[in-house]
Design a protein around this motif. Structure first.
Motif, PDB file in Angstrom:
ATOM      1  N   PRO A  54      -6.435  -8.242   2.394  1.00  0.00           N
ATOM      2  CA  PRO A  54      -7.403  -7.810   1.382  1.00  0.00           C
ATOM      3  C   PRO A  54      -6.772  -6.865   0.369  1.00  0.00           C
ATOM      4  CG  PRO A  54      -8.384  -7.699   3.561  1.00  0.00           C
ATOM      5  CD  PRO A  54      -6.933  -8.006   3.764  1.00  0.00           C
ATOM      6  N   GLY A  55      -7.089  -7.078  -0.913  1.00  0.00           N
ATOM      7  CA  GLY A  55      -6.568  -6.237  -1.969  1.00  0.00           C
ATOM      8  C   GLY A  55      -5.227  -6.682  -2.521  1.00  0.00           C
ATOM      9  N   ARG A  56      -4.624  -7.688  -1.928  1.00  0.00           N
ATOM     10  CA  ARG A  56      -3.332  -8.196  -2.388  1.00  0.00           C
ATOM     11  C   ARG A  56      -3.543  -9.340  -3.381  1.00  0.00           C
ATOM     12  NH1 ARG A  56       1.960  -6.258  -0.315  1.00  0.00           N
ATOM     13  NH2 ARG A  56       1.482  -5.187   1.631  1.00  0.00           N
ATOM     14  N   ALA A  57      -2.596  -9.466  -4.310  1.00  0.00           N
ATOM     15  CA  ALA A  57      -2.568 -10.612  -5.224  1.00  0.00           C
ATOM     16  C   ALA A  57      -1.436 -11.529  -4.799  1.00  0.00           C
ATOM     17  CB  ALA A  57      -2.369 -10.147  -6.665  1.00  0.00           C
ATOM     18  N   MET A  58      -1.626 -12.814  -4.984  1.00  0.00           N
ATOM     19  CA  MET A  58      -0.622 -13.794  -4.591  1.00  0.00           C
ATOM     20  C   MET A  58       0.426 -13.913  -5.690  1.00  0.00           C
ATOM     21  SD  MET A  58      -0.225 -15.498  -1.829  1.00  0.00           S
ATOM     22  CE  MET A  58       0.990 -16.675  -1.222  1.00  0.00           C
ATOM     23  N   GLY A  59       1.620 -13.394  -5.430  1.00  0.00           N
ATOM     24  CA  GLY A  59       2.706 -13.466  -6.393  1.00  0.00           C
ATOM     25  C   GLY A  59       3.923 -14.132  -5.797  1.00  0.00           C
TER      26      GLY A  59
END
Length: 328
Positions: A54-59
């Motif tokens: 949660p709170g992470r962006a997929m990069g």
């Protein structure tokens, strides 16, 4: 937040925020119940069997972790490895090397290169297995494009502000010596592009201060212009040493490439003004041309035209010229 969720977050925190269902299920949860619990705790499902904290962006880094967790045989390489090492590049992509013949499906949003790879050409950066800096630069030179590869090589060879997971913007020393890249190229002369890569490596310049300087130097080289780079000059007025980006010594012409990041604060702007004034007092300098990063990348023909015109002018009284912003 449950105790299991805390444990999962701690595990994912060391894996770029990625968690595999197989890892989370070690507590005895059934897969359907595990999916419901992860969903209620705010985890995002990346694909079957994989979740994002949660709170992470997929990069890019998250994709690297996902694929390496699922397929440990993969080694991060090429542009992705350059990013991890803190090399400045103009390309952001997921890249891996897999041993020839290894059973490995294609990866999402990236490339798998089937290449031989020695154990001494593999290192670990922030938990990810990746090619060494020397091997990474050799691979970039073999595959190109030329300008992008040399931007990366110049960055690896020179003193730069790091961009990787361990540098975080701090000024870092050179990552690799030039001869190490040469050895990495000659170690596999049979690989496609090795001969061209050696030719391109001869164009590298560790004195280049930024990607825009590298590209400007290559544009001038392609036009048959070969100035000196980062030559130490001394102002007779202040005694300070200054290093112009490019110097055509015979004509007394200095060419400067101005990156926007150098003028982000009053201190940086003041420093640039003092440097410019010191440069103008050097006896070797009779004229100064300044170009922006946009000029280099988007209007290189205009930059080369202005330099040729300045070189063609007979020496007269010293003058400082700073072209205004180009239209468009």
């Amino acid at each position: 937040m449950t105790g299991d969720d805390t444990m999962w977050r701690a595990l994912a925190g060391g894996q770029g925020g990625v968690l595999l269902t197989a890892q989370a299920g070690e507590g005895g949860w059934t897969r359907p119940r595990l999916r419901r619990l992860l969903g209620r705790c705010g985890w995002a499902r990346i694909q079957p069997g994989a979740w994002l904290e949660p709170g992470r962006a997929m990069g890019v880094r998250q994709w690297l972790w996902l694929h390496q967790l699922l397929r440990p045989v993969l080694v991060v390489s090429h542009w992705a490895a350059a990013m991890l090492h803190g090399v400045e590049t103009r390309v952001e992509r997921v890249d891996f090397i897999a041993p020839p013949g290894a059973a490995c499906a294609a990866v999402r949003s990236g490339v798998v290169h089937r290449l031989p790879l020695g154990e001494d050409e593999v290192t670990t950066v922030a938990g990810l297995r990746t090619t060494t800096v020397a091997r990474t630069m050799a691979d970039l030179l073999r595959t190109g494009p030329r300008d992008d590869a040399l931007v990366a090589v110049d960055s690896a060879l020179g003193w730069r502000h790091g961009t990787g997971v361990e540098q975080r913007g701090a000024r870092r020393p050179p990552l690799v010596p030039l001869d190490a890249i040469g050895r990495a190229l000659t170690a596999a002369p049979e690989l496609r592009g090795a001969r061209t890569a050696a030719w391109w490596l001869a164009m590298a310049d560790p004195r280049s201060g930024s990607p825009a300087e590298t590209v400007a130097r290559l544009r001038m080289r392609d036009a048959g212009l070969c100035p000196e780079t980062q030559v130490p000059l001394v102002s007779p007025v202040t005694g300070r040493r200054v290093y112009p980006d490019f110097l055509f010594r015979a004509q007394g012409l200095v060419v400067e490439v101005e990156g926007y990041e150098w003028h982000g604060t009053r201190v940086q702007h003041q420093r640039d003004v003092l440097r410019f004034n010191d440069l103008a007092t050097c006896p070797e300098v009779r004229r100064i041309l300044r170009f922006t990063t946009a000029d280099v990348y988007r209007r290189p023909e205009g930059m080369i035209r202005d330099i040729r015109q300045a070189l063609a002018v007979r020496r007269g009284p010293p003058a400082v010229v700073s072209p205004g912003p180009s239209p468009g």
